[in-house]
Design a protein around this motif. Structure first.
Motif, PDB file in Angstrom:
ATOM      1  N   LEU A  14       0.836  -1.206   0.000  1.00  0.00           N
ATOM      2  CA  LEU A  14       0.000   0.000   0.000  1.00  0.00           C
ATOM      3  C   LEU A  14       0.866   1.250   0.000  1.00  0.00           C
ATOM      4  O   LEU A  14       0.582   2.222  -0.708  1.00  0.00           O
ATOM      5  CB  LEU A  14      -0.951  -0.001   1.193  1.00  0.00           C
ATOM      6  N   THR A  15       1.933   1.236   0.774  1.00  0.00           N
ATOM      7  CA  THR A  15       2.847   2.381   0.827  1.00  0.00           C
ATOM      8  C   THR A  15       3.474   2.641  -0.539  1.00  0.00           C
ATOM      9  O   THR A  15       3.608   3.789  -0.967  1.00  0.00           O
ATOM     10  CB  THR A  15       3.932   2.143   1.894  1.00  0.00           C
ATOM     11  N   ALA A  16       3.826   1.573  -1.239  1.00  0.00           N
ATOM     12  CA  ALA A  16       4.453   1.710  -2.563  1.00  0.00           C
ATOM     13  C   ALA A  16       3.500   2.321  -3.582  1.00  0.00           C
ATOM     14  O   ALA A  16       3.944   2.896  -4.579  1.00  0.00           O
ATOM     15  CB  ALA A  16       4.940   0.348  -3.058  1.00  0.00           C
ATOM     16  N   LEU A  17       2.201   2.214  -3.346  1.00  0.00           N
ATOM     17  CA  LEU A  17       1.213   2.728  -4.312  1.00  0.00           C
ATOM     18  C   LEU A  17       0.717   4.133  -3.978  1.00  0.00           C
ATOM     19  O   LEU A  17      -0.140   4.660  -4.682  1.00  0.00           O
ATOM     20  CB  LEU A  17       0.020   1.761  -4.391  1.00  0.00           C
ATOM     21  N   ILE A  18       1.252   4.757  -2.957  1.00  0.00           N
ATOM     22  CA  ILE A  18       0.778   6.086  -2.555  1.00  0.00           C
ATOM     23  C   ILE A  18       0.958   7.111  -3.670  1.00  0.00           C
ATOM     24  O   ILE A  18       0.035   7.850  -3.990  1.00  0.00           O
ATOM     25  CB  ILE A  18       1.491   6.577  -1.278  1.00  0.00           C
ATOM     26  N   ASP A  19       2.134   7.178  -4.248  1.00  0.00           N
ATOM     27  CA  ASP A  19       2.438   8.294  -5.144  1.00  0.00           C
ATOM     28  C   ASP A  19       2.064   8.072  -6.606  1.00  0.00           C
ATOM     29  O   ASP A  19       1.899   9.036  -7.341  1.00  0.00           O
ATOM     30  CB  ASP A  19       3.907   8.694  -5.030  1.00  0.00           C
ATOM     31  N   GLU A  20       1.932   6.801  -7.027  1.00  0.00           N
ATOM     32  CA  GLU A  20       1.577   6.551  -8.430  1.00  0.00           C
ATOM     33  C   GLU A  20       1.186   5.091  -8.623  1.00  0.00           C
ATOM     34  O   GLU A  20       1.588   4.230  -7.835  1.00  0.00           O
ATOM     35  CB  GLU A  20       2.738   6.898  -9.361  1.00  0.00           C
TER      36      GLU A  20
END
Length: 122
Positions: A14-20
């Motif tokens: 989920l953290t990896a998908l925050i910005d894009e």
């Protein structure tokens, strides 16, 4: 609001998908980057988690692309996913603050036990 199940891989995905939006391998690379190489997601773990997170509405399929003859499915964080991630991050920060405060009482004053939440050492 659905709980994460408190697993590190799910939290990091989920953290990896925050910005894009990212495809599977892009998520693996981003998790490796944000953990300074400490976590290397296995493909089975990743795709099982992506399926569960999609089913729970925490992430959504963003688009499919064909790159070098291979299909890449991109995923994005949903508003519900962001809310669950924020709640989990706050829970983890509170738990870490308690642990660090208790360690200060346990450890002799001359020993460092690691960084505290304010950037110093405990």
């Amino acid at each position: 609001m659905k709980a994460l199940g408190r697993t590190e891989p799910v939290f990091l995905i989920l953290t990896a998908l925050i910005d894009e939006p990212r495809h599977g391998y892009g998520i693996v690379q981003e998790v490796r980057r944000i953990t300074d190489g400490r976590v290397d997601l296995r493909i089975g773990t990743l795709y099982g988690a992506l399926e569960r997170l999609t089913g729970d509405g925490l992430i959504a399929k963003h688009r499919d692309e064909v790159e070098a003859g291979r299909l890449r499915r991109y995923y994005r964080l949903t508003d519900a996913g962001a809310a669950v991630l924020a709640a989990e991050a706050n829970r983890m920060a509170a738990d870490a603050a308690v642990a660090l405060a208790r360690l200060k009482k346990f450890m002799p004053p001359c020993r460092d036990v690691g960084p505290d939440t304010m950037g110093g050492t405990v």
